[in-house]
Scaffold this active site. Structure first.
Site, PDB file in Angstrom:
ATOM      1  N   VAL A  94     104.339 -11.004 -16.276  1.00  0.00           N
ATOM      2  CA  VAL A  94     104.115 -10.189 -17.273  1.00  0.00           C
ATOM      3  C   VAL A  94     103.058 -10.852 -18.589  1.00  0.00           C
ATOM      4  CG1 VAL A  94     105.647  -9.760 -19.381  1.00  0.00           C
ATOM      5  CG2 VAL A  94     106.193  -9.646 -16.891  1.00  0.00           C
ATOM      6  N   CYS A  95     101.639  -9.413 -19.040  1.00  0.00           N
ATOM      7  CA  CYS A  95     100.948 -10.331 -20.176  1.00  0.00           C
ATOM      8  C   CYS A  95     101.351  -9.352 -21.368  1.00  0.00           C
ATOM      9  CB  CYS A  95     100.140  -8.850 -19.096  1.00  0.00           C
ATOM     10  SG  CYS A  95      98.762  -9.494 -20.406  1.00  0.00           S
ATOM     11  N   LEU A  96     101.972 -10.869 -22.016  1.00  0.00           N
ATOM     12  CA  LEU A  96     102.547 -10.700 -22.992  1.00  0.00           C
ATOM     13  C   LEU A  96     102.181 -12.143 -23.999  1.00  0.00           C
ATOM     14  CD1 LEU A  96     105.102  -9.213 -24.883  1.00  0.00           C
ATOM     15  CD2 LEU A  96     106.989 -11.054 -23.769  1.00  0.00           C
TER      16      LEU A  96
END
Length: 159
Positions: A94-96
């Site tokens: 996840v890119c967060l």
């Protein structure tokens, strides 16, 4: 993970907090250790059933991996490989922002899961992790929504 230490203690505290008040509609995975929460090695699987919108009908598994240095070091959060989303790399990571440069040890798993839930509902095209998903999101919303609905069928509800 070792039997003691800050990581184990923090995870135990968060497990208690989760039991009392987890962000709906997240549910913990069935494949846990004796405590029923932390998967071996150093991970947690939760599933996010979706109702409403293009994600409806999906029951999306997310695995959180922790190191011995948690919470000083952030967990790695992953959907299955090939998960179709603007902000999920092909490997599933996840890119967060709170799982990157904005990480602080005070961030809880509840906050992480709420952030991931918000990301599902509101992709961030300013920080794309997948070329195809981003291009469809930006240029062909009809096809993007079709792919999201197809993906929801790949991860049907377990109920």
């Amino acid at each position: 993970m070792a039997s003691g230490g800050p990581a184990r203690g923090r995870l135990a505290e968060e497990r208690k907090a989760w039991r009392k008040n987890h962000p709906p509609p997240w549910v913990r995975g069935e494949a846990g250790d004796a405590a029923g929460w932390v998967r071996q090695p150093h991970g947690l699987e939760v599933r996010h059933p979706r109702q409403g919108g293009h994600w409806e009908g999906g029951y999306f598994p997310v695995t959180l991996h922790f190191t011995e240095d948690y919470p000083s070091n952030l967990p790695i959060c992953r959907f299955p490989t090939g998960f179709f989303h603007v902000n999920v790399y092909d490997c599933g990571e996840v890119c967060l922002s709170i799982l990157g440069d904005a990480w602080k040890p005070s961030i809880t798993m509840r906050q992480i899961l709420i952030g991931i839930q918000d990301l599902l509902d509101n992709p961030n095209p300013a920080s794309p992790a997948q070329d195809l998903s981003y291009e469809l999101f930006a240029k062909n919303m009809t096809e993007y929504k079709k792919r999201v609905r197809q993906q929801a069928k790949r991860y049907p509800s377990l109920v």
